[in-house]
Design an enzyme around this catalytic site. Sequence first.
Site, PDB file in Angstrom:
ATOM      1  CB  ILE A 220      -5.042   0.137  10.180  1.00 56.37           C
ATOM      2  CG1 ILE A 220      -4.871  -1.336   9.816  1.00 56.37           C
ATOM      3  CG2 ILE A 220      -3.672   0.791  10.383  1.00 56.37           C
ATOM      4  CD1 ILE A 220      -4.139  -1.574   8.516  1.00 56.37           C
TER       5      ILE A 220
ATOM      6  CB  ILE B 275       0.950   3.739   7.189  1.00 57.47           C
ATOM      7  CG1 ILE B 275      -0.470   4.033   7.696  1.00 57.47           C
ATOM      8  CG2 ILE B 275       1.979   4.525   7.991  1.00 57.47           C
ATOM      9  CD1 ILE B 275      -0.719   3.532   9.114  1.00 57.47           C
ATOM     10  CB  SER B 276      -2.760   3.896   2.830  1.00 59.30           C
ATOM     11  OG  SER B 276      -2.412   5.110   2.179  1.00 59.30           O
TER      12      SER B 276
ATOM     13  CG  ASP C 181       5.905   1.694   5.878  1.00 58.56           C
ATOM     14  OD1 ASP C 181       7.131   1.475   5.960  1.00 58.56           O
ATOM     15  OD2 ASP C 181       5.052   0.789   5.961  1.00 58.56           O
TER      16      ASP C 181
ATOM     17  CD  GLU D 280       5.621   0.209  -1.937  1.00 61.05           C
ATOM     18  OE1 GLU D 280       5.457  -1.032  -1.998  1.00 61.05           O
ATOM     19  OE2 GLU D 280       5.055   0.922  -1.101  1.00 61.05           O
TER      20      GLU D 280
ATOM     21  CG  HIS E 181       4.925  -1.576   2.221  1.00 57.88           C
ATOM     22  ND1 HIS E 181       4.174  -1.707   1.076  1.00 57.88           N
ATOM     23  CD2 HIS E 181       4.037  -1.634   3.241  1.00 57.88           C
ATOM     24  CE1 HIS E 181       2.894  -1.850   1.377  1.00 57.88           C
ATOM     25  NE2 HIS E 181       2.792  -1.811   2.691  1.00 57.88           N
ATOM     26  CB  ILE E 182       9.646  -2.220   6.985  1.00 56.78           C
ATOM     27  CG1 ILE E 182      10.123  -0.794   7.305  1.00 56.78           C
ATOM     28  CG2 ILE E 182      10.401  -2.798   5.804  1.00 56.78           C
ATOM     29  CD1 ILE E 182      11.564  -0.727   7.781  1.00 56.78           C
ATOM     30  N   GLY E 183       6.151  -1.421   7.897  1.00 56.76           N
ATOM     31  CA  GLY E 183       5.372  -1.103   9.092  1.00 56.76           C
ATOM     32  C   GLY E 183       5.055  -2.321   9.945  1.00 56.76           C
TER      33      GLY E 183
END
Length: 205
Positions: A40, A119-120, A145, A150, A169-171
């Site tokens: 990634i 983003i992890s 993200d 969460e 968390h919608i990457g």
Amino acid sequence: LFLHAGCQIAVSPDTKYFAVDWLGVEVTRATLGIIGMGSIGFKVAQRARAFNMRILYHNRNRRKEEEEAVGAHYCAKMEDLLQQSDFVMLVVNLTPETHRLIGKKELGLMKPTATLINISRGAVIDQDALVEALQNKVIRAAALDVTYPEPLPRDHPLLNLDNVIITPHIGTATVQAIRMMAEEAIANMLAVLHDQPIPSEVFPK
């Protein structure tokens, strides 16, 4: 009434000024520091190259093939990356070693104009230290993200800051990405049923 680039900005007669905090920060020719040059992280670097960004990366192991492909520079010490980057992106797995990888010390090494992007996993950042850094302008902004937990509680201080962007968390929230994930899952299941090698097998560390 102001007109700019086809947009209208209305200002009441009583208003003496209007905010300009809608202005963004240019990424072209800025320095991007990627912490975690896995698959990634490498794809992020490929996209950053299109913006003529200077790409730094920190990883447990040097990835010479990847760095040559995108013109990235390896930072053996994460501190060097933090001090030089305009944008710091976290792309690591959550392990005991990466838990709270970014804390007060690391945030203090970053530029006051820098943006932290995660983003992890949320627990990679010490969120209390991040709140303090954002409130005191130790860094300019954060884009998350992922968080811990969460979702965040409604009264969490991160939700009340104007220099942070939080997405749930919608990457991968696109029709195409979800379809590809479903197809990959089906391919793995079929491989198991037919006693074939699993295309996306995850090996325990």
